[in-house]
Motif scaffolding. Structure first.
Motif, mmCIF file in Angstrom:
data_model
loop_
_atom_site.group_PDB
_atom_site.id
_atom_site.type_symbol
_atom_site.label_atom_id
_atom_site.label_comp_id
_atom_site.label_asym_id
_atom_site.label_seq_id
_atom_site.Cartn_x
_atom_site.Cartn_y
_atom_site.Cartn_z
ATOM 1 N N LEU A 195 0.818 -1.211 0.000
ATOM 2 C CA LEU A 195 0.000 0.000 0.000
ATOM 3 C C LEU A 195 0.853 1.263 0.000
ATOM 4 N N GLY A 196 2.159 1.114 0.153
ATOM 5 C CA GLY A 196 3.052 2.271 0.216
ATOM 6 C C GLY A 196 2.913 3.057 1.515
ATOM 7 N N LEU A 197 2.536 2.372 2.592
ATOM 8 C CA LEU A 197 2.350 3.044 3.886
ATOM 9 C C LEU A 197 3.428 2.597 4.873
ATOM 10 N N PRO A 198 3.953 3.543 5.685
ATOM 11 C CA PRO A 198 4.964 3.153 6.674
ATOM 12 C C PRO A 198 4.350 2.516 7.921
ATOM 13 N N LEU A 199 3.140 2.968 8.307
ATOM 14 C CA LEU A 199 2.566 2.556 9.591
ATOM 15 C C LEU A 199 1.075 2.264 9.454
ATOM 16 N N ALA A 200 0.561 1.459 10.366
ATOM 17 C CA ALA A 200 -0.891 1.260 10.454
ATOM 18 C C ALA A 200 -1.253 0.967 11.890
ATOM 19 N N VAL A 201 -2.458 1.343 12.257
ATOM 20 C CA VAL A 201 -2.985 1.026 13.577
ATOM 21 C C VAL A 201 -3.657 -0.347 13.497
ATOM 22 N N VAL A 202 -3.350 -1.206 14.471
ATOM 23 C CA VAL A 202 -3.982 -2.532 14.509
ATOM 24 C C VAL A 202 -5.301 -2.405 15.248
ATOM 25 N N GLU A 203 -6.388 -2.808 14.604
ATOM 26 C CA GLU A 203 -7.659 -2.677 15.319
ATOM 27 C C GLU A 203 -8.118 -3.984 15.955
ATOM 28 N N LYS A 204 -7.578 -5.087 15.465
ATOM 29 C CA LYS A 204 -8.004 -6.385 15.970
ATOM 30 C C LYS A 204 -6.888 -7.395 15.730
ATOM 31 N N VAL A 205 -6.716 -8.331 16.633
ATOM 32 C CA VAL A 205 -5.879 -9.492 16.336
ATOM 33 C C VAL A 205 -6.835 -10.591 15.882
ATOM 34 N N ALA A 206 -6.591 -11.118 14.675
ATOM 35 C CA ALA A 206 -7.493 -12.101 14.083
ATOM 36 C C ALA A 206 -7.656 -13.314 14.981
ATOM 37 N N GLY A 207 -8.839 -13.886 14.958
ATOM 38 C CA GLY A 207 -9.056 -15.164 15.615
ATOM 39 C C GLY A 207 -8.416 -16.265 14.796
ATOM 40 N N GLN A 208 -8.151 -17.388 15.425
ATOM 41 C CA GLN A 208 -7.399 -18.436 14.748
ATOM 42 C C GLN A 208 -7.966 -19.807 15.072
ATOM 43 N N SER A 209 -8.136 -20.620 14.029
ATOM 44 C CA SER A 209 -8.491 -22.033 14.198
ATOM 45 C C SER A 209 -7.328 -22.878 13.694
ATOM 46 N N ARG A 210 -6.999 -23.896 14.471
ATOM 47 C CA ARG A 210 -6.043 -24.893 13.965
ATOM 48 C C ARG A 210 -6.693 -26.255 14.088
ATOM 49 N N LEU A 211 -6.666 -26.993 12.980
ATOM 50 C CA LEU A 211 -7.273 -28.327 12.966
ATOM 51 C C LEU A 211 -6.335 -29.328 12.308
ATOM 52 N N ASP A 212 -6.529 -30.590 12.643
ATOM 53 C CA ASP A 212 -5.862 -31.692 11.954
ATOM 54 C C ASP A 212 -6.906 -32.458 11.152
ATOM 55 N N PHE A 213 -6.610 -32.723 9.892
ATOM 56 C CA PHE A 213 -7.469 -33.559 9.053
ATOM 57 C C PHE A 213 -6.689 -34.826 8.703
ATOM 58 N N VAL A 214 -7.276 -35.975 9.001
ATOM 59 C CA VAL A 214 -6.641 -37.236 8.616
ATOM 60 C C VAL A 214 -7.502 -37.910 7.557
ATOM 61 N N PHE A 215 -6.943 -38.082 6.366
ATOM 62 C CA PHE A 215 -7.627 -38.792 5.280
ATOM 63 C C PHE A 215 -7.123 -40.231 5.277
ATOM 64 N N GLU A 216 -8.047 -41.189 5.319
ATOM 65 C CA GLU A 216 -7.637 -42.590 5.303
ATOM 66 C C GLU A 216 -8.203 -43.318 4.098
ATOM 67 N N GLY A 217 -7.319 -43.927 3.320
ATOM 68 C CA GLY A 217 -7.723 -44.727 2.176
ATOM 69 C C GLY A 217 -7.159 -46.124 2.331
ATOM 70 N N GLN A 218 -6.519 -46.633 1.268
ATOM 71 C CA GLN A 218 -5.962 -47.976 1.317
ATOM 72 C C GLN A 218 -4.593 -47.954 0.659
ATOM 73 N N ALA A 219 -3.556 -48.214 1.470
ATOM 74 C CA ALA A 219 -2.207 -48.325 0.908
ATOM 75 C C ALA A 219 -2.177 -49.544 -0.014
ATOM 76 N N ASN A 220 -1.495 -49.426 -1.154
ATOM 77 C CA ASN A 220 -1.437 -50.545 -2.071
ATOM 78 C C ASN A 220 -0.268 -50.375 -3.038
ATOM 79 N N HIS A 221 -0.003 -51.425 -3.785
ATOM 80 C CA HIS A 221 1.141 -51.464 -4.711
ATOM 81 C C HIS A 221 0.889 -50.502 -5.875
ATOM 82 N N ALA A 222 1.855 -49.599 -6.098
ATOM 83 C CA ALA A 222 1.690 -48.588 -7.153
ATOM 84 C C ALA A 222 1.755 -49.195 -8.552
ATOM 85 N N GLY A 223 2.280 -50.415 -8.682
ATOM 86 C CA GLY A 223 2.407 -51.015 -10.002
ATOM 87 C C GLY A 223 1.266 -51.947 -10.363
#
Lengths: 404, 404
Positions: A195-223
């Motif tokens: 933005l070409g600005l040197p400074l800004a006032v912070v009005e809020k610290v963003a909220g944050q979610s952290r999650l783990d996603f586990v996808f399970e399929g079937q391991a198998n021979h690639a050939g």
């Protein structure tokens, strides 16, 4: 008053403190490791020259008190610890700015005391527990938190003892009856530069979610496993990663919305085996908690739909759900007024990263000023600040304090 | 002749050999580890009872020779080593089938000798070097290959010495002047089961490409870097993973085409950091080398196009480019004829996995028969075979040998 020489001194001081490190040739300074003694010694000397009374509280926070007419101080602070292989300005700048401002004000009578605080810990690197310093000031660092142990098996209480302090005195570190808290911090992102600005006032610290996603399929021979017979966990996870990225673009309220898959673990993880399981992390942040929760729900549904279509299973675990934290309305207005009064454009923005101000805001009026990060670079030795930006931030700070 | 009791004995023998393992409770038997002595002892006893002369060559291959009228033998074999936590039939079944066939033929005069070979190594687990056994027979195991070392620092030559053999005698293991090579092996895939067929003749071992793709973007803070400013290496890699998966469907000659991304390493790999770099593996197989090379070129172009659009860089390294290997036309015809003669449907298929037959095929007429893998499961303790399928394979083998 020409603030460029002061700004120069601030930058030199930050660069000098960057040499206080656990490893030569890089800046790595975790909670109460030996180099923190050197940081305290350098800052104490400058604080005392500026006329401040210096103490170190039981959580390892360096505190410099400058007397004023009233007994109700304004706090100015940030943190003194760093991430591994850090730059010279993340945290440290906000402490050094506080001392420099006191020195600039020294010849003028102060209506209220100023306490400059160098927090011992914000990054959470050593113990996986962030904000140890500011939580001690806020009174929210309970005895159970002190049990956390670092990689060497040392507890937080043990680290405090090894530094020559007494964890039992932490309750005395708590502050009350203060005017407010002001934090200067580098943006650590590319927005102000773009933005070409040197400074800004912070009005809020963003909220944050952290999650783990586990996808399970079937391991198998690639050939030997034809494509139609596969239940490839990585292909499913990859489809979802693209969804995460495009969710920001799709969101009607996308301003400031960020969603990141930062880690992906593939099992069994051999070039000739179809992936049977993938663990992916999700980090979602936004200043509006409703927007964030809606996005998380949407991305969870999306993962389930992808998994169902592909014959995979998906398991979702929420690791963290931090609400957004607003800065104080009146202090933020004052700070923005000081921007305008020193000839700068008013600009407000959310902070995507957590800061000590977020911990103190529920207990006292808190405000934050961001300084532009050249290249948007942080947590890296190339992290820097512009001399003119530091001078501008000093001018804003002086105006803010004088008009308080 | 009722072959069901013989088939039963074959299965029991395989299950008994599965107990010869480096670790209790699981079947793990790498090249010339101590349990291979027990395997040799059990098989030697059965071979000798069947009237065979048994030797162990310098590469650790167990070889049982049964005399015939001519001096030009037909080889029947497969491998005796296993992957970690293996099933009971991958490899071993082909050796035990060979002995069982000799035993069945014992009462009849043989016009040619049969040599049953239990190869010491095919999987490449211990030294990262596959086909040590069959390469010794083919004369393509040079002295430089013997320098490879396992995780404990033992060389192949050292492992041979520790087993009581002399690596210097490996050249004598080479065969010449043989009628051909026949290998029975489990399919290790779901194709025969899905077709409702017990057996198929392998006409080709698919060619294989293995490549590494490295996508490079810019690691950055997941909270402070707005979406439009990102160069996310994982988002780019994910888009490409989906391309790899869909390439099979898009291909006009997709029958038997398989493409797999089996491993993906994300750096720096933290939930709150935008991925700066991703290494992904690619495994592509097809019986037609032109189709395979075209697909690899297309997927490389696709990676470059994705990277260019996203401001990423991509580096591609070819790790392996194995041509497809055709089985012998005449032996394959004979084997298919034996299928029909024993009342089974003729069926030919490519093998997506490498086998010892692939190493020997350039030197002698080679043929392979696949047995159905229930559930398509292999390289897993649940790997199995059906009693009727083993009996059918014995019938086909007997017809093949009698009509040779």
């Amino acid at each position: 008053m020409d603030l460029l020489p002061v700004a120069q001194k601030v930058i030199e001081c930050c660069r000098s403190l960057a040499l206080c490190s656990e490893e030569p040739g890089a800046t790595t300074r975790r909670f109460l490791t030996p180099p923190m003694h050197d940081v305290h010694a350098q800052l104490r000397a400058w604080m005392e020259r500026a006329g401040m009374r210096v103490t170190i509280d039981a959580a390892g926070n360096l505190r410099g008190f400058y007397t004023g007419e009233s007994t109700t101080p304004l706090l100015i602070g940030s943190h003194l610890d760093t991430v591994p292989h850090a730059g010279a300005f993340d945290g440290v700048l906000g402490v050094v700015m506080g001392i420099a401002l006191v020195e600039c004000l020294k010849k003028r009578p102060l209506r209220f005391p100023i306490e400059v605080v160098g927090f011992s810990e914000e990054e959470g690197v050593r113990f996986g527990v962030p904000f140890i310093g500011s939580r001690a000031l806020a009174g929210s660092l309970g005895p159970e938190a002190l049990e956390a142990r670092d990689a060497e098996g040392t507890s937080i209480a043990g680290a405090i003892r090894a530094f020559g302090l007494h964890a039992s005195e932490i309750p005395a570190a708590r502050v009350s009856g203060v005017l407010g808290y002001l934090e200067f911090h580098i943006e650590q992102g590319p927005v102000l530069e773009s933005l070409g600005l040197p400074l800004a006032v912070v009005e809020k610290v963003a909220g944050q979610s952290r999650l783990d996603f586990v996808f399970e399929g079937q391991a198998n021979h690639a050939g030997t496993t034809p494509m139609p017979f596969r239940r490839d966990a990585l292909a499913g996870a990859a489809e979802w990663v693209i969804s995460v990225e495009s969710s920001a673009a799709e969101s009607a309220t996308s301003a400031g919305f960020v969603a990141t898959v930062g880690q992906l673990d593939v099992a069994p993880g051999a070039s000739n085996v179809i992936p049977g399981s993938v663990r992916a992390t999700l980090d979602v942040r936004h200043a509006d908690d409703t927007v964030r929760h809606h996005a998380v729900a949407q991305l969870t549904d999306r993962a389930k739909a992808i998994a169902a279509r592909r014959g995979l299973r998906v398991f979702v675990h929420t690791q963290l759900d931090h609400a957004a934290v607003a800065m104080d309305w009146q202090l933020t207005e004052k700070l923005e007024h000081s921007l305008a009064a020193t000839g700068l454009r008013r600009h407000r923005m959310p902070s995507g990263a957590g800061h000590d101000a977020m911990i103190l805001a529920p207990l006292m009026p808190a405000a934050m000023l961001f300084l532009r990060s050249p290249g948007g670079i942080s947590h890296h030795p190339n992290e820097t600040v512009l001399l003119e930006d530091v001078a501008a931030a000093l001018a804003v700070g002086l105006h803010f304090l004088e008009g308080f």
